[in-house]
Design an enzyme around this catalytic site. Sequence first.
Site, PDB file in Angstrom:
ATOM      1  N   TYR A  16      40.940  48.513  52.761  1.00 51.09           N
ATOM      2  CA  TYR A  16      41.028  47.548  51.649  1.00 51.09           C
ATOM      3  C   TYR A  16      42.495  47.338  51.269  1.00 51.09           C
ATOM      4  CZ  TYR A  16      40.734  45.266  47.152  1.00 51.09           C
ATOM      5  OH  TYR A  16      40.915  44.364  46.122  1.00 51.09           O
ATOM      6  N   THR A  39      34.661  43.401  36.950  1.00 47.21           N
ATOM      7  CA  THR A  39      33.935  42.239  37.485  1.00 47.21           C
ATOM      8  C   THR A  39      32.775  42.815  38.315  1.00 47.21           C
ATOM      9  OG1 THR A  39      35.247  42.260  39.506  1.00 47.21           O
ATOM     10  CG2 THR A  39      36.095  40.883  37.716  1.00 47.21           C
TER      11      THR A  39
HETATM   12  P1  NDP Z   1      33.750  39.785  42.382  1.00 44.45           P
HETATM   13  O1  NDP Z   1      32.917  40.648  43.274  1.00 44.45           O
HETATM   14  O2  NDP Z   1      33.276  39.556  40.991  1.00 44.45           O
HETATM   15  O3  NDP Z   1      34.005  38.370  43.077  1.00 44.45           O
HETATM   16  C1  NDP Z   1      34.275  38.269  44.452  1.00 44.45           C
HETATM   17  C2  NDP Z   1      34.052  36.842  44.889  1.00 44.45           C
HETATM   18  O4  NDP Z   1      34.346  36.749  46.291  1.00 44.45           O
HETATM   19  C3  NDP Z   1      32.601  36.389  44.697  1.00 44.45           C
HETATM   20  O5  NDP Z   1      32.595  35.091  44.167  1.00 44.45           O
HETATM   21  C4  NDP Z   1      32.049  36.401  46.113  1.00 44.45           C
HETATM   22  O6  NDP Z   1      31.082  35.367  46.238  1.00 44.45           O
HETATM   23  C5  NDP Z   1      33.302  36.052  46.931  1.00 44.45           C
HETATM   24  N1  NDP Z   1      33.164  36.441  48.323  1.00 44.45           N
HETATM   25  C6  NDP Z   1      33.021  37.677  48.857  1.00 44.45           C
HETATM   26  N2  NDP Z   1      32.886  37.604  50.188  1.00 44.45           N
HETATM   27  C7  NDP Z   1      32.939  36.281  50.504  1.00 44.45           C
HETATM   28  C8  NDP Z   1      32.848  35.560  51.724  1.00 44.45           C
HETATM   29  N3  NDP Z   1      32.679  36.176  52.903  1.00 44.45           N
HETATM   30  N4  NDP Z   1      32.943  34.206  51.682  1.00 44.45           N
HETATM   31  C9  NDP Z   1      33.123  33.580  50.502  1.00 44.45           C
HETATM   32  N5  NDP Z   1      33.215  34.193  49.323  1.00 44.45           N
HETATM   33  C10 NDP Z   1      33.111  35.540  49.336  1.00 44.45           C
HETATM   34  O7  NDP Z   1      35.183  40.470  42.380  1.00 44.45           O
HETATM   35  P2  NDP Z   1      36.579  40.008  41.716  1.00 44.45           P
HETATM   36  O8  NDP Z   1      36.455  38.748  40.978  1.00 44.45           O
HETATM   37  O9  NDP Z   1      37.099  41.194  41.024  1.00 44.45           O
HETATM   38  O10 NDP Z   1      37.437  39.817  43.037  1.00 44.45           O
HETATM   39  C11 NDP Z   1      38.150  38.636  43.337  1.00 44.45           C
HETATM   40  C12 NDP Z   1      39.347  39.002  44.165  1.00 44.45           C
HETATM   41  O11 NDP Z   1      40.212  39.826  43.409  1.00 44.45           O
HETATM   42  C13 NDP Z   1      39.043  39.779  45.442  1.00 44.45           C
HETATM   43  O12 NDP Z   1      39.891  39.303  46.463  1.00 44.45           O
HETATM   44  C14 NDP Z   1      39.399  41.220  45.064  1.00 44.45           C
HETATM   45  O13 NDP Z   1      39.763  41.966  46.202  1.00 44.45           O
HETATM   46  C15 NDP Z   1      40.559  40.976  44.160  1.00 44.45           C
HETATM   47  N6  NDP Z   1      40.896  42.042  43.209  1.00 44.45           N
HETATM   48  C16 NDP Z   1      39.951  42.567  42.366  1.00 44.45           C
HETATM   49  C17 NDP Z   1      40.317  43.551  41.464  1.00 44.45           C
HETATM   50  C18 NDP Z   1      39.347  44.205  40.553  1.00 44.45           C
HETATM   51  O14 NDP Z   1      39.605  45.335  40.122  1.00 44.45           O
HETATM   52  N7  NDP Z   1      38.240  43.544  40.199  1.00 44.45           N
HETATM   53  C19 NDP Z   1      41.716  44.000  41.349  1.00 44.45           C
HETATM   54  C20 NDP Z   1      42.604  43.377  42.301  1.00 44.45           C
HETATM   55  C21 NDP Z   1      42.204  42.426  43.176  1.00 44.45           C
HETATM   56  P3  NDP Z   1      29.753  35.430  47.106  1.00 44.45           P
HETATM   57  O15 NDP Z   1      29.280  36.848  47.105  1.00 44.45           O
HETATM   58  O16 NDP Z   1      28.821  34.488  46.386  1.00 44.45           O
HETATM   59  O17 NDP Z   1      30.166  34.910  48.441  1.00 44.45           O
HETATM   60  C1  8X3 Z   2      41.091  46.288  43.185  1.00 47.34           C
HETATM   61  C2  8X3 Z   2      41.835  47.345  42.448  1.00 47.34           C
HETATM   62  O1  8X3 Z   2      42.415  49.830  42.417  1.00 47.34           O
HETATM   63  O2  8X3 Z   2      40.131  49.226  42.982  1.00 47.34           O
HETATM   64  O3  8X3 Z   2      41.904  45.654  44.098  1.00 47.34           O
HETATM   65  O4  8X3 Z   2      41.896  48.856  44.569  1.00 47.34           O
HETATM   66  S1  8X3 Z   2      41.552  48.871  43.146  1.00 47.34           S
END
Ligand code: NDP
Ligand code: 8X3
Length: 254
Positions: free
Chosen positions: A152, A187
Amino acid sequence: MNCKTIFITGASSGFGAACARIFAAEGNRLILTARRIDPLLKLQEALGTEAEVHIIPLDVRDREAVQGAVEGLPERFRTVDILINNAGLALGLEPAHRVDLDDWETMVDTNIKGVMYCTRFVLPGMVARNHGHIVNISSTAGDWPYPGGNVYGGTKAFVTQFSRNLRCDLLGTRVRVSCIQPGMAETEFSAVRFKGDSDKAAGVYQGTEPLSADDIAETVRWVTCQPPHVNVNTLELMSIDQTWGPFAIHRKQK
Ligand code: NDP
Ligand code: 8X3
């Protein structure tokens, strides 16, 4: 404010849905994509008449589908001003020697190849118009290692460095690239990481005030609202309840 056309991947929950809400409130035109259509339809309904919305069920791992989605945009949505490469996920927190290799491949396909495909198909139009902004959602995990972060974190390191390299390629154009690196945010992220184990997911945030999806959306909005000559390259943010750990040291038992 000028109405912009904004293409958001992963708009069915979390950061992507929050970005949709914040940009809709400003009257922008939105292209909302994710694999799950129902939450996208609900979001569209909730946004009401605030914004023109075009929904595309899209798996960003599918190169032809991404190409088809971008090339098949209706006339009114064809001029993408902002691409938010947000779709992504973590799967598992196992050490590398025990991990499910399919999980690693899914993360690479989604977090790396998905970002590559969306960028590659949207970018030529931006360059031709000499206008546009790509916002990539990376993570603190791209810079800071932690146990179980293995692939990741590697995928997010890709997103961060890809963003910087894009800036180099785009020098001389008015196309901007920004990389956001959030820390822990509440989230569906942890529920996905722990494959539906809601207790384990809730434990990640227990006793803390994590970042919210709205915090990230506000950051994306701020980055995109800077004057056109200002490019925010990389922006890292964390909850006040999170910082870096000390180096881990293994000591032999006496
Ligand atoms: P969520 O799980 O709430 O949202 C993730 C989104 O990505 C969903 O809308 C999901 O939609 C979509 N997704 C996943 N796989 C696919 C795919 N193959 N094709 C299209 N869409 C896809 O998580 P977050 O909002 O937290 O995450 C959003 C981004 O932020 C990610 O890239 C995550 O790595 C990053 N992030 C998150 C953090 C956290 O702590 N929450 C911190 C730092 C970064 P669906 O399943 O409907 O396809
Ligand atoms: C999501 C934040 O710390 O779970 O990117 O990797 S952490």
